[in-house]
Enzyme design. Structure first.
Site, short mmCIF file in Angstrom:
data_model
loop_
_atom_site.label_atom_id
_atom_site.label_comp_id
_atom_site.label_asym_id
_atom_site.label_seq_id
_atom_site.Cartn_x
_atom_site.Cartn_y
_atom_site.Cartn_z
N THR A 103 -4.99 19.70 39.77
CA THR A 103 -5.85 18.61 40.21
C THR A 103 -5.10 17.82 41.26
OG1 THR A 103 -7.02 18.46 38.09
CG2 THR A 103 -7.11 16.54 39.52
N LYS A 178 -14.03 17.59 40.68
CA LYS A 178 -13.18 17.18 39.56
C LYS A 178 -13.09 15.66 39.49
CE LYS A 178 -10.25 17.58 36.14
NZ LYS A 178 -9.02 18.37 36.17
N LYS A 246 -3.02 9.57 37.35
CA LYS A 246 -2.86 10.31 38.61
C LYS A 246 -4.22 10.71 39.16
CE LYS A 246 -2.81 14.56 39.12
NZ LYS A 246 -2.70 16.03 39.08
#
Length: 298
Positions: A103, A178, A246
């Site tokens: 990711t 995502k 994150k």
């Protein structure tokens, strides 16, 4: 699978290690690379008898590979193992497949796609959802960005560890999708945490509350899999708060770049900062409930 492929996998963390195992079990010839040799040793101990070749560098891993998959930490890690002087793209052959399950930002995904195009490599940015349990069971959902022919070339490889593969758009679209997932995911966790604290403060039987509401409009994967563990203050598993922050950071940056305000995601990000501050950074995202007050608790 029509025939075994030479597949290199870079990054044997919680998710990557499980994916690599499924690839090997599907009969492919597996080469692995990880910056920490200790992680490779632990993977071998957990998967005795699985034949692998251990590469000395990303470039070594990609030499002779039909496909290279990455699942590393962040943008800088990905740029280093793919685009660096000893990176994958220095040796990966024309016509090979590159799949990134990290990711990361849509920006680095697009940059890698441009480099891959020039090398005539099929490139797919393919972040996953489904968590550690989905990876272990081979039941991940993958959201793919890239050219249609690249996604088509990658699908037979990804089939060994997924339940759903969705081509959502051009290069970088997988990563952006995502981000959509993480916005929704964060909101569900936050509202579930508030609901649990409310029920506790009202002195309700939490098992009965779950039985009553889990079959209706409030039902979610998070409720089914985290309600009871949150009630028991169990958080040492799952998707870490550090990684969630994150991901939310990437999402908020992307929102700013496209002119979209994300006030709820930003607020939840700050709540997760509080979880980190009390030592919960490596705990599951459901640890958000730890910083919400519970009335009447000693």
């Amino acid at each position: 699978m029509s025939q075994p492929l030479n597949i290199a996998f870079l990054g044997l963390g919680v998710m990557g290690g499980a994916i690599a195992r499924h690839i090997a079990q599907a009969g492919h010839h597996l080469t692995v690379y990880n910056r920490s040799m200790g992680r490779i040793e632990r993977w071998q101990q957990a998967n005795p008898g699985v034949p692998i070749r251990i590469a000395e560098s990303p470039a070594d891993a990609a030499t002779g590979a039909d496909a290279v998959l990455t699942c590393v930490g962040n943008d800088d890690d990905l740029a280093d193992v793919v685009l660096g002087p000893m990176g994958v793209f220095t040796t990966l052959r024309r016509g090979a497949v590159f799949i990134d399950h990290t990711t990361v930002s849509a920006r680095i995904a697009r940059q890698i796609a441009v480099e891959a195009r020039d090398l005539e490599v099929h490139c797919v940015d393919a972040p996953v959802t489904g968590g550690q349990a989905g990876a272990e069971k081979g039941q991940l959902t993958v959201m793919c960005g890239g050219r249609a022919d690249a996604v088509e070339a990658a699908q037979p490889i990804m089939a060994s560890y997924t339940k759903r593969i969705v081509h959502v758009g051009k290069a970088g679209a997988g990563q952006t999708c995502k981000m959509v997932n993480q916005i929704a995911f964060a909101g569900i966790i936050a509202s579930l945490s508030e609901a649990l604290r409310f029920a506790q403060s009202a002195h309700l039987d939490l098992d009965k509350v779950y039985e009553a509401i889990s079959g209706g409009a409030a039902q979610s994967w998070q409720m089914d899999n985290r309600w009871h563990t949150m009630a028991r203050d169990e958080f040492d598993f799952g998707f870490a708060v550090d990684w969630m922050r994150k991901d939310l950071g990437l999402t908020l940056d992307e929102g700013r770049s496209i002119g979209v305000s994300l006030p709820v995601a930003a607020q939840i990000d700050q709540i997760y900062a509080q979880v980190q501050a009390i030592g919960g950074g490596r705990q599951d995202t459901s640890a958000l409930v730890r910083v919400l007050p519970r009335k009447g608790k000693a």
